[in-house]
Design a protein around this motif. Sequence first.
Motif, PDB file in Angstrom:
ATOM      1  N   ALA A 125       0.888  -1.304   0.059  1.00 18.74           N
ATOM      2  CA  ALA A 125      -0.010   0.066   0.097  1.00 18.74           C
ATOM      3  C   ALA A 125       0.798   1.191   0.117  1.00 18.74           C
ATOM      4  CB  ALA A 125      -0.948  -0.136   1.167  1.00 18.74           C
TER       5      ALA A 125
ATOM      6  N   ALA B 117      -3.238   4.387   5.097  1.00 15.56           N
ATOM      7  CA  ALA B 117      -3.449   3.153   4.778  1.00 15.56           C
ATOM      8  C   ALA B 117      -3.948   2.514   6.088  1.00 15.56           C
ATOM      9  CB  ALA B 117      -2.038   2.257   4.329  1.00 15.56           C
TER      10      ALA B 117
ATOM     11  N   ALA C  39       3.420  -1.227   3.788  1.00 15.62           N
ATOM     12  CA  ALA C  39       2.915   0.236   3.653  1.00 15.62           C
ATOM     13  C   ALA C  39       3.640   1.524   3.599  1.00 15.62           C
ATOM     14  CB  ALA C  39       1.612   0.373   4.732  1.00 15.62           C
TER      15      ALA C  39
END
Length: 404
Positions: free
Chosen positions: A126, A131, A145
């Motif tokens: 991500a 996120a 992320a």
Amino acid sequence: MLPILLALPALAAGTVPVADAVLDVGDGSSARTGGVHAAAGDVVAVSRGKRIDGDLYAAAGTVAIDGTIDGDLLVSAGTVVVGGAIREDLASFSGTLRVTGQVGGDVRAFGGRIELEGEVAGDVLAFGGEARVRPAAQVNGTFLARAADIAIRGTVNGPADLAGGHVRISGPIHGDVRVRCDELEIDPDARLDGDLRYHTRSRVEIPPGVVSGEVSRIELGGEELEAERIGRRIAEGLRRAWRLFRAALAVYFAAVALIAGALMWLFFATFVEGVLDQAADMNGTAVSFGVGLVALFVMLVLGVFCFVLLPLALAVWSALGVLVYAGGILGKMIVGRALLRPVMRRPAHPLLALLAGVVVMFLVELVPYLGTLGWFAVTVTGMGATLLRMRGGAPAAAAPAAAS
């Protein structure tokens, strides 16, 4: 993957142009090539109960997947909502991505807001502004992320690698956790089964019993990875090697200049004395520099314009090369004689002047930038004095006396 996502609007829109309408791909209205469906419009949807037997490439303002996609979903949209099932991978480039259904493969998401509320069987990558892993979400692989704001309240059944401005962990993570951020929060309800390694600007209060493995903290900017240390060592070694090479090269060229200058004086002593007389004082040196600068410019221009006549171009560039080399050696003699004149009270012998000039220029050329400027000035001055001597004019120093 990112270039493919960026190209989706043009690809899909060129295949199925739909304006101001809702396109339900499950009705068979999308273009299909082999096992790939392509669709575009204001809204692209796969309604509940519908199934896409292959991959779907979609570009729209809104994409809503409530049915089933047996392959991959590659989407570029303002808003993407996945409430159904994607059997393979999901790749999204969108303003908002919300996954409440199931993804049988990996999720690769680029966007402003990424929310996971369903189940992801593979890894999640991500990249965006936010996120979030909601409480009902479950990620069965690695969660990576990079976002300004990261929040994990659901379950991650694998390691997590998080980097951003603010990171908050409230749910269970069954694997090692690595965090690099400005601010890290770990709630008492969180459970970290592996090791926690975090890099923050301030120390984090970790509730007792939350982390089952080891906890290590390094101040942000204080970590030095082994690869970075090796890279710095290699760079420093290359810099030292380059300095040694430059010094060795300077010694080599200084020795060559001494030999070439000695041979030049041995075979052309009268000519060399005449060149030195052209720059015997400040006035002669200035005139020689000006003549050399003009000659360099003219010969460069001629060399460029004569490329259409190859023999003439070769002649011009060869003459320029010889003049530059000879000018460099004779320029060093001029410098050496100028430096020795206050000490000896008389013009120094050309060979002694050459030795002094070579030594001085060797030291000057070791200094970055200054060495290049010094070499240019000395060489151009030597070129100008050589041209004036070849022209057969009277030495600049003797001109005023002759006039009187």
